[in-house]
Motif scaffolding. Structure first.
Motif, PDB file in Angstrom:
ATOM      1  N   CYS A 122       2.746   6.255   5.206  1.00 11.10           N
ATOM      2  CA  CYS A 122       2.281   7.500   4.589  1.00 11.10           C
ATOM      3  C   CYS A 122       3.397   8.166   3.788  1.00 11.10           C
ATOM      4  CB  CYS A 122       1.747   8.451   5.658  1.00 11.10           C
ATOM      5  SG  CYS A 122       0.134   7.968   6.305  1.00 11.10           S
ATOM      6  N   HIS A 124       5.843   6.595   2.383  1.00 10.20           N
ATOM      7  CA  HIS A 124       6.043   5.725   1.224  1.00 10.20           C
ATOM      8  C   HIS A 124       5.024   6.016   0.128  1.00 10.20           C
ATOM      9  CE1 HIS A 124       7.056   2.073  -0.986  1.00 10.20           C
ATOM     10  NE2 HIS A 124       5.780   1.715  -0.962  1.00 10.20           N
ATOM     11  N   LEU A 125       3.774   6.279   0.524  1.00 15.80           N
ATOM     12  CA  LEU A 125       2.705   6.519  -0.436  1.00 15.80           C
ATOM     13  C   LEU A 125       2.500   7.997  -0.755  1.00 15.80           C
ATOM     14  CD1 LEU A 125       0.050   3.993   0.945  1.00 15.80           C
ATOM     15  CD2 LEU A 125       1.444   3.736  -1.121  1.00 15.80           C
ATOM     16  N   GLY A 192      -6.348   9.575   1.893  1.00 15.90           N
ATOM     17  CA  GLY A 192      -6.405   8.164   2.233  1.00 15.90           C
ATOM     18  C   GLY A 192      -7.200   7.970   3.504  1.00 15.90           C
ATOM     19  N   GLU A 210     -10.836   0.273  -1.069  1.00 16.81           N
ATOM     20  CA  GLU A 210      -9.971   0.955  -2.026  1.00 16.81           C
ATOM     21  C   GLU A 210     -10.632   1.020  -3.400  1.00 16.81           C
ATOM     22  OE1 GLU A 210      -5.417   0.568  -0.415  1.00 16.81           O
ATOM     23  OE2 GLU A 210      -6.093  -0.890  -1.908  1.00 16.81           O
ATOM     24  N   PRO A 216      -6.031   5.080  -1.087  1.00 17.17           N
ATOM     25  CA  PRO A 216      -5.367   4.058  -0.289  1.00 17.17           C
ATOM     26  C   PRO A 216      -6.070   3.873   1.057  1.00 17.17           C
ATOM     27  CG  PRO A 216      -3.776   5.640  -1.150  1.00 17.17           C
ATOM     28  CD  PRO A 216      -5.135   6.215  -1.400  1.00 17.17           C
ATOM     29  N   ARG A 243      -3.048  -1.091  -1.537  1.00 18.12           N
ATOM     30  CA  ARG A 243      -2.064  -0.436  -2.395  1.00 18.12           C
ATOM     31  C   ARG A 243      -0.690  -0.385  -1.728  1.00 18.12           C
ATOM     32  NH1 ARG A 243      -5.034   4.956  -4.879  1.00 18.12           N
ATOM     33  NH2 ARG A 243      -7.024   3.987  -5.441  1.00 18.12           N
ATOM     34  N   LEU A 244      -0.682  -0.350  -0.421  1.00 14.22           N
ATOM     35  CA  LEU A 244       0.578  -0.295   0.301  1.00 14.22           C
ATOM     36  C   LEU A 244       1.481  -1.455  -0.092  1.00 14.22           C
ATOM     37  CD1 LEU A 244       2.365   0.974   2.519  1.00 14.22           C
ATOM     38  CD2 LEU A 244       1.167  -0.476   4.169  1.00 14.22           C
ATOM     39  N   GLY A 248       2.080   1.093  -3.832  1.00 13.68           N
ATOM     40  CA  GLY A 248       1.453   2.403  -4.023  1.00 13.68           C
ATOM     41  C   GLY A 248       0.447   2.392  -5.126  1.00 13.68           C
TER      42      GLY A 248
END
Length: 248
Positions: A122, A124-125, A192, A210, A216, A243-244, A248
């Protein structure tokens, strides 16, 4: 024919190795790891005893078995990371306690679990508000949501299949997961979606969800594999979903 010792060579270079402590009842995560980890990473798996019924008491009881399960990983391995593979128990036992137990075995200094992995994903995004789809009963789900909130991840939208038998969790089909996800995200107010539980079969629904939802989509095994690879400094497998893994 004469008997004798055959000549052989010894392999000098070790591939990257990671250890995974998996629930006795989990039928999903090993298959998922084969899809999520690149071929050069060796996933070494040990099992931890677990009651088939998912309750706060049965989850907490695993605390006494984690160290022994880690010690059953190959002692000659050079583990770059060890992952404890249960989302709800990570919240119930506590991620700090799990880390202390694993490090106390001397197996590795680098430790993760699905809760820590989700929080890292989380960040990271750039996500802080998730819809949470859980298979668990209310007591287990509440503890999980409180743990996420304490780490800066709110779950204002929540839904559960209210299944307490782990053997039934793995039988929940993709159509049910997608229908539940649509219903939750449709309530709005989230950035997300998180599909919780290492035994829930989620990898095949991440990409279509997605595409449909425009958000995400994260799942326990997906974030765990992603975090293990980041801790190891290894690139993900080509085609890992979501997306991870795409940055992203």
């Amino acid at each position: 024919m004469t008997d004798g010792v055959l000549p052989h060579a010894l392999t000098v270079d070790r591939p990257p190795q990671a250890g995974f402590v998996v629930l006795q009842t989990d039928e999903t995560i090993e298959r998922d790891l084969r899809r999520l980890l690149p071929p050069q990473v060796e996933a070494l798996v040990s099992r931890v005893p677990f009651d088939a019924i998912v309750t706060p008491a049965s989850l907490a009881a695993m605390e006494g078995h984690i160290g022994a399960a880690v010690r059953l990983l190959p002692p000659q391995a050079e583990l770059a990371c060890v992952a404890y593979c249960c989302t709800s128990a990570s919240a119930q036992i506590g991620v700090e306690r799990i880390t202390d137990i694993v490090r106390g075995t001397g197996a590795t200094r680098s430790v993760t679990n699905p809760v820590s992995a989700l929080v890292a994903a989380c960040r990271h995004l750039g996500l802080s508000r998730l819809a949470l789809l859980s298979p668990y009963g209310p007591e287990v789900s509440t503890r999980l949501r409180e743990t996420f909130a304490g780490n800066g991840v709110e779950t204002p939208v929540f839904g559960s299949f209210d299944v307490i038998e782990d053997a039934r969790v793995v039988r929940i089909d993709g159509t049910s997961i997608m229908e539940g996800a649509r219903e939750l995200v449709g309530r709005g107010g989230v950035e997300g979606l998180f599909l919780s539980c290492t035994n829930l079969r989620t990898l095949d629904v991440i990409a279509p969800l997605e595409a449909e939802l425009g958000l995400p989509v994260l799942s326990s095994n997906q974030v765990l594999a992603w975090h293990v690879l980041r801790l190891m400094g290894v690139e993900p497998a080509p085609g890992a979903p979501g997306r991870l893994f795409a940055g992203g």
